[in-house]
Motif scaffolding. Sequence first.
Motif, PDB file in Angstrom:
ATOM      1  N   GLN A  81       0.822  -1.212   0.000  1.00  0.00           N
ATOM      2  CA  GLN A  81       0.000   0.000   0.000  1.00  0.00           C
ATOM      3  C   GLN A  81       0.850   1.255   0.000  1.00  0.00           C
ATOM      4  O   GLN A  81       0.551   2.225  -0.690  1.00  0.00           O
ATOM      5  N   GLN A  82       1.941   1.244   0.766  1.00  0.00           N
ATOM      6  CA  GLN A  82       2.745   2.457   0.923  1.00  0.00           C
ATOM      7  C   GLN A  82       3.690   2.706  -0.242  1.00  0.00           C
ATOM      8  O   GLN A  82       4.029   3.858  -0.528  1.00  0.00           O
ATOM      9  N   THR A  83       4.131   1.649  -0.911  1.00  0.00           N
ATOM     10  CA  THR A  83       5.090   1.824  -2.007  1.00  0.00           C
ATOM     11  C   THR A  83       4.465   1.664  -3.381  1.00  0.00           C
ATOM     12  O   THR A  83       5.052   2.098  -4.378  1.00  0.00           O
ATOM     13  N   GLY A  84       3.295   1.025  -3.460  1.00  0.00           N
ATOM     14  CA  GLY A  84       2.664   0.752  -4.745  1.00  0.00           C
ATOM     15  C   GLY A  84       3.328  -0.373  -5.517  1.00  0.00           C
ATOM     16  O   GLY A  84       2.971  -0.637  -6.669  1.00  0.00           O
ATOM     17  N   ARG A  85       4.283  -1.057  -4.905  1.00  0.00           N
ATOM     18  CA  ARG A  85       5.006  -2.117  -5.603  1.00  0.00           C
ATOM     19  C   ARG A  85       4.317  -3.470  -5.419  1.00  0.00           C
ATOM     20  O   ARG A  85       3.553  -3.685  -4.478  1.00  0.00           O
ATOM     21  N   GLN A 294       6.549  -1.007  12.486  1.00  0.00           N
ATOM     22  CA  GLN A 294       6.584   0.298  11.825  1.00  0.00           C
ATOM     23  C   GLN A 294       8.014   0.743  11.539  1.00  0.00           C
ATOM     24  O   GLN A 294       8.304   1.288  10.467  1.00  0.00           O
ATOM     25  N   ASP A 295       8.915   0.510  12.492  1.00  0.00           N
ATOM     26  CA  ASP A 295      10.321   0.840  12.268  1.00  0.00           C
ATOM     27  C   ASP A 295      10.905  -0.036  11.163  1.00  0.00           C
ATOM     28  O   ASP A 295      11.755   0.414  10.373  1.00  0.00           O
ATOM     29  N   PHE A 296      10.468  -1.289  11.113  1.00  0.00           N
ATOM     30  CA  PHE A 296      10.932  -2.215  10.075  1.00  0.00           C
ATOM     31  C   PHE A 296      10.523  -1.707   8.697  1.00  0.00           C
ATOM     32  O   PHE A 296      11.342  -1.645   7.768  1.00  0.00           O
ATOM     33  N   ILE A 297       9.271  -1.316   8.558  1.00  0.00           N
ATOM     34  CA  ILE A 297       8.777  -0.809   7.273  1.00  0.00           C
ATOM     35  C   ILE A 297       9.500   0.494   6.914  1.00  0.00           C
ATOM     36  O   ILE A 297       9.880   0.701   5.753  1.00  0.00           O
ATOM     37  N   ALA A 298       9.682   1.361   7.890  1.00  0.00           N
ATOM     38  CA  ALA A 298      10.364   2.635   7.640  1.00  0.00           C
ATOM     39  C   ALA A 298      11.791   2.399   7.148  1.00  0.00           C
ATOM     40  O   ALA A 298      12.280   3.102   6.252  1.00  0.00           O
ATOM     41  N   ALA A 299      12.465   1.392   7.714  1.00  0.00           N
ATOM     42  CA  ALA A 299      13.830   1.090   7.290  1.00  0.00           C
ATOM     43  C   ALA A 299      13.868   0.600   5.854  1.00  0.00           C
ATOM     44  O   ALA A 299      14.736   0.977   5.070  1.00  0.00           O
ATOM     45  N   ILE A 300      12.894  -0.233   5.492  1.00  0.00           N
ATOM     46  CA  ILE A 300      12.817  -0.721   4.126  1.00  0.00           C
ATOM     47  C   ILE A 300      12.570   0.429   3.159  1.00  0.00           C
ATOM     48  O   ILE A 300      13.248   0.562   2.128  1.00  0.00           O
ATOM     49  N   ARG A 301      11.608   1.273   3.485  1.00  0.00           N
ATOM     50  CA  ARG A 301      11.293   2.394   2.598  1.00  0.00           C
ATOM     51  C   ARG A 301      12.475   3.349   2.476  1.00  0.00           C
ATOM     52  O   ARG A 301      12.742   3.889   1.384  1.00  0.00           O
ATOM     53  N   GLY A 302      13.201   3.564   3.574  1.00  0.00           N
ATOM     54  CA  GLY A 302      14.375   4.427   3.511  1.00  0.00           C
ATOM     55  C   GLY A 302      15.448   3.853   2.606  1.00  0.00           C
ATOM     56  O   GLY A 302      16.125   4.595   1.869  1.00  0.00           O
ATOM     57  N   PHE A 303      15.611   2.550   2.642  1.00  0.00           N
ATOM     58  CA  PHE A 303      16.624   1.890   1.802  1.00  0.00           C
ATOM     59  C   PHE A 303      16.238   1.927   0.330  1.00  0.00           C
ATOM     60  O   PHE A 303      17.099   1.980  -0.548  1.00  0.00           O
ATOM     61  N   LEU A 304      14.927   1.896   0.058  1.00  0.00           N
ATOM     62  CA  LEU A 304      14.459   1.937  -1.321  1.00  0.00           C
ATOM     63  C   LEU A 304      14.527   3.342  -1.926  1.00  0.00           C
ATOM     64  O   LEU A 304      14.565   3.487  -3.150  1.00  0.00           O
TER      65      LEU A 304
END
Length: 305
Positions: A81-85, A294-304
């Motif tokens: 949902q957050q990345t659209g991927r 939430q921190d896990f998702i934030a870390a992934i999005r930051g890396f992307l």
Amino acid sequence: MLRWARAWGLPLGGRGPSRPSFSRVPVATSSGGGGGGAEPRPLPLSYTLLDGEAGSPALVFLHGLCGCRNNFSSIAKAVAQQTGRKVLTVDARNHGDSPHSPDMSYEAMSQDLQDLLPQLGLVPCVLVGHSMGGKTAMLLALQRPDLVDRLIAVDISPARTTSISDFPSYLAAMRSLDIPDELPRSRARKLADEQLSPVIQDIVTRQFLLTNLVEVDGRFVWRVNLDALAQHMQEILAFPPRQESYPGPTLFLLGGNSQYVHPSHHPEIRRLFPRAQMQTVLNAGHWVHADRPQDFIAAIRGFLA
């Protein structure tokens, strides 16, 4: 009496208007071909695919030992949902709904994905692997860097894992369970918990392992292949020696309260993954995604980004 099973279908929910795709659940066993230096025979893994834009590399989540793709279901929906991927969650061989095989090597698990990902049109992809799944992801990136856009290894390194040395005794306790047939599910789980508790004293670990206890036709069975896991435990704790390196961006995402990745592992990380960066999630143990989602998702999005 308790038995361990081959593969059982457990339904997963969708994420609103975008429907997930499900693999067919294979019921027959399939043996790997990893002996004699031959390339392991890939198995038809069970998976859930959440749809998304085709323009960006998909994210592929790989679970750890005795886990299944359900471990990442809520994370996968949020990331989609957050990345659209597109987001794929996969059951490793001998786990979840995927077929069983006597071969539980990392080479075999990598080969399974080398077969599946191109079939689904998901290469190159972003691999996100936790623990055992992280080692599978690392080996796949080293063997086939053309299939991996970038790599995230969650609380694991390309070194021998010593923190889960209790798992052989855990598996032995799971194999020794004695659950009568036709017992109500709540009573069966309570009885299983009582029988496991002398060996597996941590309640969170027991509850995690008990997610593999399922009822089929009035009998309680393990959906993980305990025989294969026990036979290959030392191989699972290790990592295949490699000479080549993976040139792509790599994130080692560590739990702040976990001891799985030691400073002594850092030279091997840098050798195999020269573009590696490390990030620690505070107040998280080994199951980073469960402790701090939430921190896990934030870390992934930051890396992307």
